[in-house]
Design an enzyme around this catalytic site. Structure first.
Site, PDB file in Angstrom:
ATOM      1  N   HIS A  44      56.091  15.353  76.847  1.00 29.64           N
ATOM      2  CA  HIS A  44      57.282  14.755  75.684  1.00 29.64           C
ATOM      3  C   HIS A  44      56.477  14.018  74.740  1.00 29.64           C
ATOM      4  O   HIS A  44      55.593  13.334  74.751  1.00 29.64           O
ATOM      5  CB  HIS A  44      58.241  13.872  76.321  1.00 29.64           C
ATOM      6  CG  HIS A  44      59.105  14.657  77.238  1.00 29.64           C
ATOM      7  ND1 HIS A  44      60.596  15.052  76.798  1.00 29.64           N
ATOM      8  CD2 HIS A  44      58.909  15.080  78.751  1.00 29.64           C
ATOM      9  CE1 HIS A  44      60.976  15.726  77.816  1.00 29.64           C
ATOM     10  NE2 HIS A  44      60.110  15.836  78.874  1.00 29.64           N
ATOM     11  N   THR A  50      44.715  13.884  85.906  1.00 26.50           N
ATOM     12  CA  THR A  50      44.645  13.490  84.291  1.00 26.50           C
ATOM     13  C   THR A  50      43.576  14.399  83.341  1.00 26.50           C
ATOM     14  O   THR A  50      43.582  14.467  82.452  1.00 26.50           O
ATOM     15  CB  THR A  50      44.689  12.109  83.951  1.00 26.50           C
ATOM     16  OG1 THR A  50      43.613  11.846  84.391  1.00 26.50           O
ATOM     17  CG2 THR A  50      45.754  11.376  84.632  1.00 26.50           C
ATOM     18  N   LYS A  51      42.659  14.940  84.147  1.00 27.45           N
ATOM     19  CA  LYS A  51      41.780  15.540  83.490  1.00 27.45           C
ATOM     20  C   LYS A  51      41.054  16.752  84.237  1.00 27.45           C
ATOM     21  O   LYS A  51      41.405  16.849  85.265  1.00 27.45           O
ATOM     22  CB  LYS A  51      40.554  14.743  82.958  1.00 27.45           C
ATOM     23  CG  LYS A  51      40.083  13.833  84.113  1.00 27.45           C
ATOM     24  CD  LYS A  51      38.828  12.935  83.726  1.00 27.45           C
ATOM     25  CE  LYS A  51      38.202  12.162  84.650  1.00 27.45           C
ATOM     26  NZ  LYS A  51      37.170  11.210  84.259  1.00 27.45           N
TER      27      LYS A  51
END
Length: 199
Positions: free
Chosen positions: A117, A169-170
Site C-alpha cells: 500500500h 522481508t528480503k
C-alpha cells in the site's frame, strides 16, 4: 484495449466488483470466475476457497495442485501463477502478482503478497492512496511454514524452508532455512560437505 476507454473500464469494473470490496459480485463468482481460472489436470480447488479473481489478469494452476477451503486467491493487481503439484492449504492468502514454482507447500495461515500500500501522501488516507504491485516469486520445492508472511518483490530460492511465523522481508538464496521476524538464514546446504550448516 480498455485502457483507452476509461469510462467503459470503470463501468465494467463496477459491474464485476462492488465499489469498496475486493470480492467479485455473486453473478461473476458463479458465471465468470470458473471460465477465467486455468487449471491443470487433477487440480482441486475446494468449494469454500475464496477466489477474488478478475478476467483481466491471469490465474493459472498447474497439474495436480490443490487449493484448500478458506484459502484466498486475489489477482486484482497481478497474475497468480502456480506450478505443478503445489499445495495452498487452509487460510493461506495469495495476493498477486505472485508466482509459485513446482512442489511448493504453503502452511495454514501464511500470506504471500505481491503488492504494497502507498502511504507517502500524509494529507491523504492510506486507504485512498492505492497500491504498488511488485511480483513475488517462490521457486520450486519450497516449504513455507504456517502463519508466515512473505513480503512483496522478493524471491524465495529453490528448496528453501521458511519457519512457521516468519516475516520474510528480503530475498532468500536457494537451499536455505530461514526463520524469525525479520527472517534470517539459520542454515544453508553445503554441496561440498553434503550437509546443512549454520552460516
Amino acid at each position: 484495449m480498455l485502457d483507452s476507454k476509461p469510462k467503459l473500464k470503470k463501468f465494467l469494473l463496477y459491474l464485476l466488483i462492488h465499489p469498496y470490496s475486493a470480492r467479485p459480485r455473486l453473478w461473476a463468482r458463479i458465471f465468470v470466475i470458473p471460465l477465467v481460472i486455468k487449471r491443470g489436470r487433477g487440480t482441486i480447488i475446494r468449494r469454500k476457497a475464496r477466489l477474488d479473481i478478475i478476467p483481466s489478469k491471469k490465474c493459472v494452476l498447474g497439474y495436480r495442485c490443490i487449493v484448500e477451503d478458506y484459502a484466498i486467491l486475489n489477482n486484482g493487481m497481478g497474475d497468480i501463477l502456480i506450478g505443478d503439484y503445489s499445495q495452498v492449504t487452509s487460510r493461506v492468502k495469495l495476493v498477486g502478482p505472485v508466482t509459485l514454482g513446482k512442489h511448493v507447500i504453503i502452511g495454514s495461515g501464511a500470506q504471500v503478497t505481491g503488492l504494497t500500500h502507498n502511504y507517502t501522501e500524509v494529507d491523504k488516507p492510506i486507504a485512498l492512496q492505492g497500491v504498488t504491485p511488485n511480483r513475488t516469486v517462490v521457486e520450486d520445492d519450497v516449504w513455507i511454514g504456517g502463519n508466515s508472511c512473505i513480503n512483496q518483490g522478493i524471491t524465495i530460492g529453490t528448496h528453501c524452508i521458511v519457519a512457521a511465523g516468519s516475516v520474510v522481508t528480503k530475498s532468500v538464496p536457494p537451499y536455505s532455512v530461514v526463520g524469525g521476524n525479520p527472517a534470517r538464514i539459520l542454515r544453508r546446504y553445503d554441496f561440498e560437505r553434503k550437509e546443512w550448516v549454520k552460516p
